[in-house]
Structure formats: structure tokens, C-alpha cells
Design an enzyme around this catalytic site. Structure first.
Site, PDB file in Angstrom:
ATOM      1  N   THR A 199      46.333  40.213  45.183  1.00 59.86           N
ATOM      2  CA  THR A 199      47.055  39.908  43.941  1.00 59.86           C
ATOM      3  C   THR A 199      48.296  40.780  43.766  1.00 59.86           C
ATOM      4  O   THR A 199      48.253  41.975  44.026  1.00 59.86           O
ATOM      5  CB  THR A 199      46.120  40.185  42.735  1.00 59.86           C
ATOM      6  OG1 THR A 199      44.971  39.379  42.891  1.00 59.86           O
ATOM      7  CG2 THR A 199      46.804  39.896  41.415  1.00 59.86           C
ATOM      8  N   GLY A 210      38.250  40.000  40.710  1.00 58.63           N
ATOM      9  CA  GLY A 210      38.528  39.816  39.296  1.00 58.63           C
ATOM     10  C   GLY A 210      37.316  39.886  38.396  1.00 58.63           C
ATOM     11  O   GLY A 210      37.392  40.388  37.271  1.00 58.63           O
ATOM     12  N   ARG A 259      37.126  28.308  39.179  1.00 58.98           N
ATOM     13  CA  ARG A 259      36.981  29.765  38.999  1.00 58.98           C
ATOM     14  C   ARG A 259      38.332  30.385  38.601  1.00 58.98           C
ATOM     15  O   ARG A 259      39.360  30.089  39.180  1.00 58.98           O
ATOM     16  CB  ARG A 259      36.468  30.391  40.293  1.00 58.98           C
ATOM     17  CG  ARG A 259      36.273  31.919  40.245  1.00 58.98           C
ATOM     18  CD  ARG A 259      37.475  32.671  40.758  1.00 58.98           C
ATOM     19  NE  ARG A 259      37.236  34.112  40.836  1.00 58.98           N
ATOM     20  CZ  ARG A 259      38.187  35.020  41.063  1.00 58.98           C
ATOM     21  NH1 ARG A 259      39.426  34.638  41.251  1.00 58.98           N
ATOM     22  NH2 ARG A 259      37.904  36.290  41.108  1.00 58.98           N
ATOM     23  N   VAL A 260      38.282  31.261  37.603  1.00 63.37           N
ATOM     24  CA  VAL A 260      39.468  31.999  37.185  1.00 63.37           C
ATOM     25  C   VAL A 260      39.129  33.487  37.252  1.00 63.37           C
ATOM     26  O   VAL A 260      38.050  33.895  36.821  1.00 63.37           O
ATOM     27  CB  VAL A 260      39.888  31.598  35.751  1.00 63.37           C
ATOM     28  CG1 VAL A 260      40.943  32.543  35.208  1.00 63.37           C
ATOM     29  CG2 VAL A 260      40.402  30.163  35.728  1.00 63.37           C
ATOM     30  N   GLY A 261      40.031  34.269  37.793  1.00 63.48           N
ATOM     31  CA  GLY A 261      39.774  35.709  37.927  1.00 63.48           C
ATOM     32  C   GLY A 261      40.393  36.504  36.791  1.00 63.48           C
ATOM     33  O   GLY A 261      40.619  35.989  35.691  1.00 63.48           O
TER      34      GLY A 261
END
Ligand code: GLY
Length: 348
Positions: A207, A261, A235-237
Site C-alpha cells: 500500500t 488491513g 473485501r475492504v482493508g
């Protein structure tokens, strides 16, 4: 909790610099010379190029918010594993992007699960500036982007991502606990200590988070990613979540994160780092304490994931700390011309 005015904070910071300097002989525990003008810090070796772009704005007296956006844009343009449309896809083969941005006035904007848009950080900025909201996701974020002039790109994978995905499909091994963004499982984890150079000459990395202090002593930050490779669809981090992947408090400092995350979200990581700075810790100490908090939740589990925090305070001091070795960060100011450092880590 002590709330310091900017003047008091800077005075206090200058007073503690010599002490910290003595305590921090390791090159990763850096203290920038405070008050020598603008500074930008970003995650990973690849941050050096990102900083160069940000510096084109900061060095001319431009605003931190513009610098971090343009810096983030520059890496979103490249092909690498973990940022932008060239990044690794989810386990269904789609690249989904997360990003957020925050300025000196607590204005913030964010997009998550955004597909087919080259510059998620710029969409996040538009969310910040043109909507009454902070976060847009998925279809809605795409629709908003297109309404604001962003071009919908094809769903094709970049060549390196296609190759990685085909490899991954051979086993389709889904291990979210030990997954980190560069691949799956411990074997891959061991191999990612040093950012890998790809065939096209770009570095493989994680990232991208960057925070900057401009010549008017205003702070801003940006964070952008394609997230964990081969993640579950949807999926979201941490990267689009204000207080997790990025937090800016113009009175105190700013912090960003890289790594798994889920773990960062669990402790509201960057908000914690900024609060630790508010309580008198240097950026290095704040990052270290936040990592220790995370590791102490479950030391055994922590052996199998990577998280790194990077922070910059109002006085221009910076520092970083990670769970595992291998986290690096880049710093550009008027007196260093751009440098990359290895962060210290909890596990050696
Ligand atoms: N730190 C990025 C992510 O977990 O998606």
C-alpha cells in the site's frame, strides 16, 4: 489528554529533539531537522519516486493536499502488485481499489471497492470536496467517478497481475489470516522482505501511504491500494478508512499504514498513532507503541502478518515501526534530496 497549540507543540518538539537524537542511533528512528520547510514521507522504497512528484508541488510552496494527491496519482499510473489498476485482483479475478485522503481541516474523502478507475485517490478527493459524505463504495463510487469526468477503464488485468493470478488459481489457497498483500502464506511472506523488482523495472511493494507538511505548516495525507491480493470479493482493508489507513490532525501530526488491513482496523491504527503523538510521543515512539499494542493482542498470530506505521508530526519529525522486518519508508525534504530507510520492527 494534552491538547497543544501549534506554537506550543513546535516549541516542545524542538526542546526534545536533542534528547531523542541521542536515544535514536539507529537510522530508522529518524528525527528530521524541524522547521526547515516542507517535508513528505511515504511508505516503501517506491515512495521515493512518489515523493519526487509531491515535492514538485511542496518545493514551490504548494499545498500539502495537492502534493499528496499528485504523489498518489503517480504510483496509481504504474504497474505494481498493490496499487492501481495494474495491481493483483481479488479471488474472482477483478481489481478493486481503496483510497482515502485527508486535509488540514479534518476534511476527508474515501472510496472503497471501486473498479475500473485509474485514480481512486482523485475520486476520494472529489468525494471530500463535492459531496456531504466521507465514503462512497462500489457501484455508487464508480457512478460518482464517471459523473465527475473519470474514464471507465477496461476490466483487463496487467500482465504481471495476470501471471500472479494464474499461479494463484493453481491452488486457490485462501488463507486470510496469514495472507499479506504480496501473496499468500508464509513462504510468500518470507520472500517479501525486500521489495522485488519486476520485469518492467518497477518495484513490487505494498500500500502507498504518504503524508506531507507544507510551507504553511499544514498537514495532509493520502493512502491508495488495490488491497490484499486474491482477497474475497467485496473485501475492504484499512486503506480507505479514516483513522485506520490514514489520519491527519493538523494540530499534532499525521500517520499512515501499510500491511494487513484487518489488523490495522482492529486498533484504529493511525488514529492511535496520532493520539500517542498528542500525548507527547515522538512519531517513532508512537508507531512503536501502536505496533506493540497490536502484537500484544495475540503474539502468536502476529508472527504471521505484517503491519507498518509511518508518522510525521507538526514539527517535521518523522518515524516508523513495523511488526516484521522489511518495511521501508522514504523521506524527502529541502535538505535531504530524498532518502529511503528501513523501519525497525517488533520481530527481528
Ligand atoms: N493495507 C491495505 C489492505 O490491507 O488492503
Amino acid at each position: 489528554m494534552v491538547k497543544l497549540s501549534r506554537r506550543k507543540f513546535i516549541t516542545k518538539s524542538i526542546a526534545i529533539v536533542p534528547t531523542i537524537g541521542l536515544l535514536t542511533s539507529c537510522k530508522s528512528n529518524l528525527i528530521a531537522s524541524p522547521l526547515k520547510g516542507p517535508i513528505v514521507v511515504s511508505t516503501w522504497d517506491s515512495g521515493l519516486e512518489v515523493n519526487k512528484v509531491a515535492w514538485e508541488i511542496l518545493g514551490k510552496g504548494g499545498k500539502a493536499i495537492d502534493a499528496v494527491e499528485k504523489g498518489a496519482n503517480s504510483i496509481e499510473n504504474q504497474i505494481n502488485c498493490c496499487v492501481g489498476l495494474g495491481g493483483n485482483p481479488d479471488r474472482d479475478g477483478y481489481v478493486t481499489l481503496d483510497a482515502c485522503i485527508m486535509d488540514e481541516n479534518h476534511n476527508c474523502g474515501s472510496v472503497a471497492f471501486l473498479e475500473q478507475i485509474k485514480h481512486p485517490i482523485s475520486v476520494a478527493r472529489k468525494v471530500m470536496e463535492k459531496t456531504p459524505h466521507v465514503m462512497l463504495v462500489g457501484e455508487g463510487a464508480l457512478q460518482f467517478a464517471m459523473e465527475n469526468g473519470f474514464v471507465q477503464e477496461p476490466k483487463t488485468l496487467s500482465k504481471p497481475a495476470e501471471k500472479e493470478y494464474k499461479n494463484w488459481l493453481k491452488k486457490s489457497e485462501y488463507k486470510p489470516i496469514i495472507n499479506i498483500e504480496l501473496g499468500q502464506g508464509k513462504e510468500h511472506f518470507k520472500n517479501q522482505d525486500v521489495p522485488k523488482k519486476l520485469e518492467n523495472g518497477n518495484f513490487n511493494h505494498d500500500t502507498m501511504g504518504l503524508v506531507a507538511l507544507d510551507s504553511t505548516f499544514n498537514l495532509s495525507g493520502a493512502c491508495t491500494t488495490s488491497g490484499m491480493g486474491f482477497k474475497m470479493r467485496g473485501r475492504v482493508g484499512d486503506s480507505p478508512i479514516i483513522g485506520a489507513g490514514l489520519f491527519v490532525d493538523n494540530e499534532i501530526g499525521a500517520a499512515t499504514s501499510s500491511g494487513q488491513g484487518e489488523e490495522v482496523i482492529r486498533i484504529c491504527g493511525t488514529h492511535l498513532v496520532v493520539e500517542l503523538m498528542r500525548n507527547g510521543n515522538s512519531p517513532y515512539e508512537a508507531c512503536k507503541k501502536a505496533i506493540e499494542r497490536l502484537v500484544n493482542i495475540n503474539k502468536k498470530k502476529a508472527r504471521d502478518f505484517q503491519v507498518g506505521f509511518l508518522a510525521l508530526n507538526k514539527a517535521g519529525e518523522y518515524g516508523a515501526y513495523a511488526v516484521q522486518p522489511g518495511f521501508s519508508f522514504s523521506v524527502t525534504s529541502s535538505d535531504n534530496g530524498g532518502k529511503t530507510y528501513n523501519a525497525e520492527s517488533y520481530f527481528k
